[in-house]
Design a protein around this motif. Structure first.
Motif, PDB file in Angstrom:
ATOM      1  N   UNK A 189       8.209   0.696 -14.432  1.00  0.00           N
ATOM      2  CA  UNK A 189       8.552   1.915 -15.155  1.00  0.00           C
ATOM      3  C   UNK A 189       9.166   2.994 -14.270  1.00  0.00           C
ATOM      4  N   UNK A 190       9.313   2.687 -12.959  1.00  0.00           N
ATOM      5  CA  UNK A 190       9.917   3.642 -12.021  1.00  0.00           C
ATOM      6  C   UNK A 190       9.179   4.984 -12.029  1.00  0.00           C
ATOM      7  N   UNK A 191       7.848   4.922 -12.096  1.00  0.00           N
ATOM      8  CA  UNK A 191       7.029   6.134 -12.100  1.00  0.00           C
ATOM      9  C   UNK A 191       6.312   6.261 -10.757  1.00  0.00           C
ATOM     10  N   UNK A 192       6.639   7.276 -10.021  1.00  0.00           N
ATOM     11  CA  UNK A 192       6.015   7.496  -8.716  1.00  0.00           C
ATOM     12  C   UNK A 192       4.622   8.095  -8.913  1.00  0.00           C
ATOM     13  N   UNK A 193       3.607   7.609  -8.210  1.00  0.00           N
ATOM     14  CA  UNK A 193       2.251   8.143  -8.393  1.00  0.00           C
ATOM     15  C   UNK A 193       2.137   9.585  -7.925  1.00  0.00           C
ATOM     16  N   UNK A 194       1.160  10.279  -8.464  1.00  0.00           N
ATOM     17  CA  UNK A 194       0.935  11.674  -8.080  1.00  0.00           C
ATOM     18  C   UNK A 194       0.453  11.740  -6.640  1.00  0.00           C
ATOM     19  N   UNK A 195       0.470  12.953  -6.094  1.00  0.00           N
ATOM     20  CA  UNK A 195       0.016  13.154  -4.711  1.00  0.00           C
ATOM     21  C   UNK A 195      -1.433  12.731  -4.546  1.00  0.00           C
ATOM     22  N   UNK A 196      -2.279  13.044  -5.536  1.00  0.00           N
ATOM     23  CA  UNK A 196      -3.694  12.686  -5.443  1.00  0.00           C
ATOM     24  C   UNK A 196      -3.876  11.170  -5.438  1.00  0.00           C
ATOM     25  N   UNK A 197      -3.109  10.461  -6.257  1.00  0.00           N
ATOM     26  CA  UNK A 197      -3.210   9.003  -6.301  1.00  0.00           C
ATOM     27  C   UNK A 197      -2.694   8.401  -4.997  1.00  0.00           C
ATOM     28  N   UNK A 198      -1.607   8.935  -4.462  1.00  0.00           N
ATOM     29  CA  UNK A 198      -1.088   8.426  -3.189  1.00  0.00           C
ATOM     30  C   UNK A 198      -2.112   8.622  -2.076  1.00  0.00           C
ATOM     31  N   UNK A 199      -2.753   9.776  -2.069  1.00  0.00           N
ATOM     32  CA  UNK A 199      -3.765  10.033  -1.037  1.00  0.00           C
ATOM     33  C   UNK A 199      -4.936   9.066  -1.177  1.00  0.00           C
ATOM     34  N   UNK A 200      -5.332   8.783  -2.414  1.00  0.00           N
ATOM     35  CA  UNK A 200      -6.426   7.841  -2.611  1.00  0.00           C
ATOM     36  C   UNK A 200      -6.032   6.440  -2.154  1.00  0.00           C
ATOM     37  N   UNK A 201      -4.780   6.063  -2.394  1.00  0.00           N
ATOM     38  CA  UNK A 201      -4.305   4.774  -1.901  1.00  0.00           C
ATOM     39  C   UNK A 201      -4.399   4.706  -0.376  1.00  0.00           C
ATOM     40  N   UNK A 202      -4.024   5.775   0.287  1.00  0.00           N
ATOM     41  CA  UNK A 202      -4.115   5.792   1.753  1.00  0.00           C
ATOM     42  C   UNK A 202      -5.549   5.582   2.213  1.00  0.00           C
ATOM     43  N   UNK A 203      -6.494   6.210   1.495  1.00  0.00           N
ATOM     44  CA  UNK A 203      -7.892   6.097   1.897  1.00  0.00           C
ATOM     45  C   UNK A 203      -8.434   4.694   1.650  1.00  0.00           C
ATOM     46  N   UNK A 204      -7.814   3.954   0.730  1.00  0.00           N
ATOM     47  CA  UNK A 204      -8.285   2.605   0.415  1.00  0.00           C
ATOM     48  C   UNK A 204      -7.593   1.534   1.255  1.00  0.00           C
ATOM     49  N   UNK A 205      -6.693   1.931   2.137  1.00  0.00           N
ATOM     50  CA  UNK A 205      -6.035   0.955   3.013  1.00  0.00           C
ATOM     51  C   UNK A 205      -7.071   0.197   3.836  1.00  0.00           C
ATOM     52  N   UNK A 206      -8.138   0.887   4.222  1.00  0.00           N
ATOM     53  CA  UNK A 206      -9.199   0.257   5.013  1.00  0.00           C
ATOM     54  C   UNK A 206     -10.380  -0.174   4.176  1.00  0.00           C
ATOM     55  N   UNK A 207     -10.179  -0.396   2.876  1.00  0.00           N
ATOM     56  CA  UNK A 207     -11.270  -0.786   1.985  1.00  0.00           C
ATOM     57  C   UNK A 207     -12.020  -1.995   2.535  1.00  0.00           C
ATOM     58  N   UNK A 208     -13.297  -2.105   2.145  1.00  0.00           N
ATOM     59  CA  UNK A 208     -14.126  -3.194   2.652  1.00  0.00           C
ATOM     60  C   UNK A 208     -13.740  -4.546   2.072  1.00  0.00           C
ATOM     61  N   UNK A 209     -13.005  -4.565   0.971  1.00  0.00           N
ATOM     62  CA  UNK A 209     -12.661  -5.805   0.300  1.00  0.00           C
ATOM     63  C   UNK A 209     -11.208  -6.182   0.582  1.00  0.00           C
TER      64      UNK A 209
END
Length: 751
Positions: A294-314
């Motif tokens: 859909x060519x929809x860029x995520x919001x700043x808050x969602x992007x930040x959460x993605x960054x924090x999950x880069x090191x997720x335990x799973x």
């Protein structure tokens, strides 16, 4: 400090808001990550959820430092919350278990609930360790002083071991009249887990019969059968789990799509905070779908959460997050991506991290990618090579880095010889060499690849591409030898590679010959493109003239025009005026003789003919030459629908010499007849436009030309009225009602 870091992990708040772009991660940043997680695990203010996630992340790091932290936390009875967090992480661990944690886990069996249960479940992961199931059996058989609750957990854990001795222990417990109901129930359930037999329950007789049949069997046979049964159950459970996961994913995606657009980011943030890794992975997949579909860029808050999950335990979450970040090209994600890459133990995750880093427009990712070329997982090496290829334009201007990168790619290629299954890896490595343009790779790597038998068609293709990009003229003969390769893609790239070499022009005849024998239209077009763009400017006038008359060029108007225009450009110098006029006339006639010529083509032809005519008029040439040029220019102007210019040219020519009237008037009449015979509405309209211009001539044409035009005009207007059209302009009085015998009024044939 620990709580601040954990808040960034679990709540999605950024501790770097407003900070400048970070430097790329190194082993130092990975060490800092471990230290922060250790602080969370030991901080008395951390919640149990925070400790649990910190322990899972430490376990996923699989480093000596992280294992030491987990071991210390598991043995620290002063912090039972930390012990529980580590035990939970070990229960769900799918990596090969750490044998240094066996003794701490047995010690944890003596802790307070729920630690013994968790420790026993974690011990059940050590299926290949004899000392583990022996230790569990010993605890089961001791009865007091081992507490009953601990014995029960050890019994349950024994059900995970497909060992004959473990089954013997469980049978003994089930048969013992001294055991209580809870213990016997636990033993029966453990036997069901071990054997896959679910319909015996606590029926001692049936279990005795089963044991009597299996007691004489060799230990290896017994173990093999149990493993086969467990594998079958595992396959069933895995399929069921996959089905449930698919249903959950579909439900969550449907719920997301039915949620109002303004509320969707909040929904994603909630999903990212769920304790179930499957849900977090699905949320990352939803973000990726939004971007790609859909060519929809995520919001700043969602992007930040993605960054924090880069090191997720799973690991699945880490892969899904990296895949979601890849199309975003988020520069702020570079540091956490590199931090995780420096300590990632899962090959598929390393590959996903490299793919995400390839999108970051920063040359500082190159050396981590060079290091990743040594990875034991080929998928990670492929993605590292692709990342290097993507950064090639940034690497190439730095000679030292370009040489370092090229050498790393060469070493990796040499370490992976051409065997079945590694074509993709080798091709990716050579693809990565292309934008580096390093001549040092020619003799050491690229030339031998083309000589080696057994290489894939794709390897020849990418190797030729790399050779072409380097642009060393000594490569030309080798490249030319592949113009007749059996594979069309190889031939195509060989043509392009030759076009990149500075001495390609010496092979113009070879390429011209390929125009006759090549069957693939895309290759034919590429050959001509190379000749036109790279070779024509380097040919001599004599070569250009010969090329223009060659069959492969002369019979293709567009090609011939390109050659003639290049020749015309060369002749625009003092002393070449005669040749220049001749080539301009050749260009014009080629334009006019093109079956697909457009109005613009005829207009261009008229312009070239004017230049040739203006020059020839100043020279002592036979009159027939001038007449021929005049007639062709008049024809070109008329075909170009430049009626005003055509009539002005006719007027000028007739005024200069009355003898020009037959050729000028004849051309006008012929064009009017052609348009009239067409019968098309546009052509009939053009007839009227042409005749209107003719009637305004200061020196009118004689009756032999005007009379037929009068009749054509009258008939055209009648035709248009019959079609319901209203021809513009007044109908003039015809000078003669006679219909010329050369004009078949009754028929409207096409051109």
């Amino acid at each position: 400090m620990a709580l601040i870091v954990l808040a960034a992990i679990t709540a999605g708040t950024s501790s770097r808001a407003g900070a400048q772009s970070p430097a790329p991660a190194t082993a130092t940043s990975a060490r800092q990550d471990i230290e922060q997680l250790s602080a969370i695990l030991s901080d008395v203010q951390s919640s149990q959820d925070q400790r649990d996630e910190a322990a899972r992340r430490l376990l996923s790091r699989q480093s000596k430092e992280s294992r030491a932290i987990l071991r210390d936390a598991l043995t620290n009875s002063n912090q039972p919350s930390g012990q529980i967090a580590v035990a939970k992480a070990l229960v769900d661990d799918i990596q090969p278990p750490d044998e240094t944690l066996i003794d701490p886990l047995f010690m944890a069996l003596n802790g307070s609930r729920p630690l013994p249960e968790l420790a026993a479940r974690a011990l059940s992961n050590y299926k290949t360790y004899r000392e583990v199931w022996v230790g569990l059996s010993t605890n089961v058989q001791k009865r007091p002083p081992v507490p009953e609750a601990v014995r029960r957990e050890c019994i349950r854990a024994l059900g995970a071991f497909p060992e004959k001795q473990a089954a013997e222990t469980l049978i003994g417990v089930l048969k013992s009249p001294e055991e209580g109901a809870l213990i016997r129930t636990a033993a029966a359930n453990a036997l069901a887990d071990l054997t896959g037999i679910t319909d015996y329950g606590q029926d001692t007789r049936r279990w005795n019969e089963w044991w009597t049949r299996n007691l004489p069997r060799p230990d290896q046979d017994f173990q093999r059968e149990m493993l086969l049964k467990r594998a079958a159950r595992y396959d069933q459970l895995r399929q069921r789990y996959a089905d449930v996961g698919t249903a959950l994913e579909n439900d969550l995606k449907q719920e997301y799509q039915s949620t109002p657009a303004e509320q969707r980011p909040d929904m994603l943030l909630k999903l990212f905070k769920k304790p179930e890794p499957e849900i977090r992975a699905i949320a990352a997949g939803i973000v990726q779908d939004d971007i790609l579909l859909d060519n929809k860029r995520p919001t700043a808050a969602v992007r930040e959460q993605l960054r924090q999950l880069i090191g997720d335990s799973n690991a699945k979450v880490r892969i899904a997050v990296a895949q979601a970040l890849a199309p975003i090209n988020d520069a702020s994600a570079m540091e956490p991506l590199l931090t995780q890459l420096a300590q990632e133990n899962d090959g598929e995750v390393r590959a996903a991290l490299a793919k995400a880093l390839a999108q970051v427009n920063d040359v500082r990712i190159v050396r981590p990618m060079i290091e990743l070329l040594k990875d034991p997982y080929s998928g990670a090496v492929v993605e590292a090579a692709k990342a290097i290829e993507a950064k090639g334009p940034l690497i190439q201007p730095d000679p030292a880095l370009a040489q370092e990168t090229a050498e790393a790619l060469r070493r990796t290629l040499a370490a992976n010889p051409p065997i079945s299954g590694n074509n993709e890896l080798r091709e990716a490595l050579v693809d990565a060499m292309v934008p580096l343009k390093q001549e040092s790779l020619l003799d050491s790597t690229l030339y031998p690849l083309l000589d080696r038998r057994g290489e894939s068609d794709e390897m020849r293709r990418v190797t030729l591409k790399a050779i072409g990009m380097i642009g060393n003229q000594q490569s030309a003969a080798l490249v030319v030898s592949f113009l007749g390769d059996r594979n069309a893609e190889v031939r195509l790239v060989a043509v392009s590679a030759l076009g990149n070499l500075p001495n390609a022009s010496i092979y113009v005849e070879t390429l011209r010959g390929r125009l006759s024998v090549e069957k693939d239209t895309s290759i034919i077009e590429r050959i001509w493109s190379v000749i036109n763009d790279s070779i024509l400017p380097k040919l001599t006038k004599e070569q250009l003239a010969n090329l223009a008359d060659a069959d492969q060029i002369r019979n293709e108007p567009k090609r011939r025009i390109s050659v003639l225009k290049e020749l015309e450009r060369r002749l625009q110098q003092p002393g070449s005026e005669d040749e220049l006029a001749t080539e301009r006339q050749n260009i014009a006639m080629t334009l006019m003789n093109d079956p697909n010529a457009s109005n613009d083509s005829f207009k261009e032809a008229a312009d070239y003919l004017k230049l040739a005519l203006d020059y020839k008029k100043t020279q002592n040439v036979p009159p027939v030459v001038i007449v021929d040029l005049m007639e062709n220019r008049m024809k070109a102007l008329l075909r170009a629908r430049q009626y005003h210019d055509a009539v002005a040219f006719a007027t000028e020519s007739i005024t200069t010499n009355d003898s020009n009237e037959p050729s000028m008037g004849g051309a006008i009449r012929q064009e009017a007849e052609i348009l009239y015979k067409s019968g098309k509405a546009d052509d009939l309209d053009n007839v009227l436009k042409l005749i209107t211009e003719v009637r305004q001539m200061k020196k009118p044409l004689s009756a032999q030309f005007l009379n037929p035009l009068d009749q054509i005009e009258s008939d055209v207007r009648n035709r248009l009225r019959q079609r319901g059209l209203n021809p513009s302009g007044p109908m003039p009085t015809p000078q003669s009602a006679a219909i010329p015998s050369t004009l078949p009024i009754s028929t409207a044939s096409g051109r």
